[in-house]
Design a protein around this motif. Structure first.
Motif, PDB file in Angstrom:
ATOM      1  N   GLY A  11       0.847  -1.200   0.000  1.00 13.17           N
ATOM      2  CA  GLY A  11       0.000   0.000   0.000  1.00 13.17           C
ATOM      3  C   GLY A  11       0.874   1.238   0.000  1.00 13.17           C
ATOM      4  N   ALA A  12       2.048   1.110  -0.653  1.00 13.77           N
ATOM      5  CA  ALA A  12       3.084   2.156  -0.576  1.00 13.77           C
ATOM      6  C   ALA A  12       2.666   3.480  -1.198  1.00 13.77           C
ATOM      7  N   ALA A  15      -1.897   7.075   1.482  1.00 16.86           N
ATOM      8  CA  ALA A  15      -1.588   8.130   2.461  1.00 16.86           C
ATOM      9  C   ALA A  15      -0.692   7.582   3.568  1.00 16.86           C
ATOM     10  N   ALA A  38       1.961  -2.006  -4.342  1.00 16.24           N
ATOM     11  CA  ALA A  38       0.617  -1.400  -4.410  1.00 16.24           C
ATOM     12  C   ALA A  38      -0.171  -2.217  -5.436  1.00 16.24           C
ATOM     13  N   ARG A  41      -2.278  -1.121 -10.779  1.00 10.97           N
ATOM     14  CA  ARG A  41      -2.431   0.210 -11.403  1.00 10.97           C
ATOM     15  C   ARG A  41      -1.173   1.057 -11.208  1.00 10.97           C
ATOM     16  N   SER A  73      -0.721  -1.610   4.606  1.00  8.02           N
ATOM     17  CA  SER A  73      -1.702  -0.516   4.680  1.00  8.02           C
ATOM     18  C   SER A  73      -2.395  -0.416   3.335  1.00  8.02           C
ATOM     19  N   SER A  76      -8.460  -3.663   4.599  1.00  8.69           N
ATOM     20  CA  SER A  76      -8.748  -4.941   5.278  1.00  8.69           C
ATOM     21  C   SER A  76      -8.797  -6.121   4.325  1.00  8.69           C
ATOM     22  N   ASN A  96      -2.096  -2.330   9.440  1.00  8.27           N
ATOM     23  CA  ASN A  96      -2.790  -1.096   9.809  1.00  8.27           C
ATOM     24  C   ASN A  96      -4.297  -1.176   9.682  1.00  8.27           C
ATOM     25  N   SER A  97      -4.801  -2.211   9.062  1.00 13.03           N
ATOM     26  CA  SER A  97      -6.255  -2.288   8.876  1.00 13.03           C
ATOM     27  C   SER A  97      -6.907  -2.845  10.134  1.00 13.03           C
ATOM     28  N   GLY A 164      -7.811  10.412   7.097  1.00 15.30           N
ATOM     29  CA  GLY A 164      -8.112   9.128   7.715  1.00 15.30           C
ATOM     30  C   GLY A 164      -8.815   8.196   6.747  1.00 15.30           C
ATOM     31  N   ALA A 167      -5.691   8.806   0.668  1.00 20.11           N
ATOM     32  CA  ALA A 167      -5.178   9.869  -0.208  1.00 20.11           C
ATOM     33  C   ALA A 167      -6.288  10.482  -1.059  1.00 20.11           C
ATOM     34  N   GLN A 326      -2.519  11.486  12.615  1.00 17.97           N
ATOM     35  CA  GLN A 326      -2.967  10.085  12.550  1.00 17.97           C
ATOM     36  C   GLN A 326      -2.293   9.329  11.421  1.00 17.97           C
ATOM     37  N   ALA A 331      -0.737   5.688  12.611  1.00 13.75           N
ATOM     38  CA  ALA A 331      -0.618   4.624  11.602  1.00 13.75           C
ATOM     39  C   ALA A 331       0.855   4.297  11.337  1.00 13.75           C
TER      40      ALA A 331
END
Ligand SMILES: NC(=O)c1ccc[n+]([C@@H]2O[C@H](COP(=O)([O-])OP(=O)(O)OC[C@H]3O[C@@H](n4cnc5c(N)ncnc54)[C@H](OP(=O)(O)O)[C@@H]3O)[C@@H](O)[C@H]2O)c1
Length: 348
Positions: A11-12, A15, A38, A41, A73, A76, A96-97, A164, A167, A326, A331
């Protein structure tokens, strides 16, 4: 995390993920030890890493083979699909989820608060959960007071930044602000109502009891992190038109009366990761702008709550206001701190 472990950020491009890369680079982790994943895409995209770059790879089932620590990140669904199987193959997953937070075998960790929860993590793979961002910010402010005076009840009202929600939500606030100022109708893509110049109830599902998921997380995760389900907790979680850093207004009922507010301030300042900003004369207290980009959670507006004063004049209640970034302490920073703590324990 020790000096030669390989680290994946899943999930680089998000955000939280970008913040993770910034923190790893700032800690001196060489780019060669870091892999950025990621969705397909984003494959091939180059992301800044310190003075250099890392190239994003599409994430898939075998991406974590040979990776020591993976910071997840990417939501879920991705965590559930890949987290436990990667842990079974030897990777430590710091997630992080909300996928695993309440699982009995998964430590839910804020390093300054319950580092001992990591004692259960032995060498080899494991899943460790990062708590909800509002819960981390709130508990970083309240835990020193809990240790000093004992918290029996906590009423929390949050003011949560749009980032939160990722991005894309930050972009939504930028776009809508421009639209409103140019006299156009704001268009909604991430939230189902305008976030620019608006305040609304948190965008998570509302249960039959009327509480949204964010509010329920605050209750359950506080109990798990503090290891005490007897503390009464209730929350109202609200989105505000702020880019980053959540705030919380907190009312406490304590097990001991408050005799000295300065002792409370000292306890907060002595707690790593929390900092008092409580200048009544200058009307200077925690704000999201002040907290943004910082590691410390700022705490102020410390006041006795006269509605909790008994016949003997003893005050059992306290009000305070906290703000923390946050994307960092809520996170990315918390996740990297967990990885560092594991390295100190030499568990992995
Ligand atoms: N934002 C916060 O303050 C915060 C705080 C605590 C926890 N969290 C949690 O952290 C997670 C990420 O949040 P965020 O705010 O960073 O979201 P975000 O900005 O929307 O980023 C999501 C990331 O997930 C990636 N992704 C999406 N689908 C994927 C797939 N199929 N395979 C691999 N990667 C995929 C995205 O990649 P592409 O760019 O390629 O789509 C992007 O890098 C969520 O679980 C969130 O609940 C967020």
């Amino acid at each position: 995390m020790n000096g030669n472990q390989s680290i994946a950020v899943v999930g680089a491009t998000g955000a939280v993920g970008r913040e993770m890369l910034d923190i790893l680079a700032a800690e001196g982790v060489e780019a060669g030890r870091v892999r950025a994943f990621a969705s397909s895409r984003s494959a091939g995209q180059r992301l800044g890493y310190g003075s250099g770059e890392v190239t994003v790879e599409a994430f898939g089932g075998e991406s974590l083979d040979g990776i020591d620590i993976a910071l997840f990140s990417a939501g879920s669904a991705i965590s559930k699909q890949f987290g436990r199987s990667a842990a079974a193959r030897g990777t430590v997953i710091i997630d992080n989820s909300s996928a695993f937070r309440m699982d009995a075998d998964v430590p839910l960790v804020v390093p300054e608060i319950n580092p001992a929860a990591l004692d259960a993590v032995k060498s080899g793979g494991a899943v460790i959960a990062n708590p909800n961002c509002s819960t981390i910010i709130t508990l970083m402010a309240v835990t020193p007071i809990h240790r000093l005076l004992g918290v029996k009840r906590m009423i929390v009202s949050t003011y949560q930044a749009v980032s939160g929600a990722g991005a894309a939500a930050m972009e939504e606030l930028r776009r809508q602000a421009r639209q409103v100022l140019e006299g156009q109708e704001p268009t909604c893509e991430v939230f189902d109502q305008p976030c620019a110049f608006n305040v609304f109830s948190h965008n998570t599902t509302i249960g039959e009891d009327g509480y949204n998921v964010e509010e329920t997380k605050m209750v359950k995760e506080t109990h798990k992190i503090w290891g005490d389900a007897s503390v009464r907790v209730t929350a109202t979680c609200i989105r505000v038109p702020v880019f980053r850093a959540h705030c919380a207004s907190i009312n406490l009922t304590l097990a001991q009366p408050v005799r000295d507010l300065d002792a409370v301030r000292e306890a907060i300042d002595a707690f790593a990761g929390a900092k008092v900003l409580d200048d009544r004369a200058a009307n200077r207290f925690p704000t999201p702008l002040e907290a943004s980009g910082k590691d410390d959670v700022l705490v102020g507006r410390l006041r006795l709550d006269p509605s909790q004063t008994d016949e003997q004049g003893r005050c059992w209640g306290l009000n305070l206001f906290a703000s923390g970034d946050q994307l960092r302490k809520g996170a990315a920073l918390n996740a990297v701190q967990i990885a560092n703590l594991l390295g100190e324990h030499a568990a992995v």
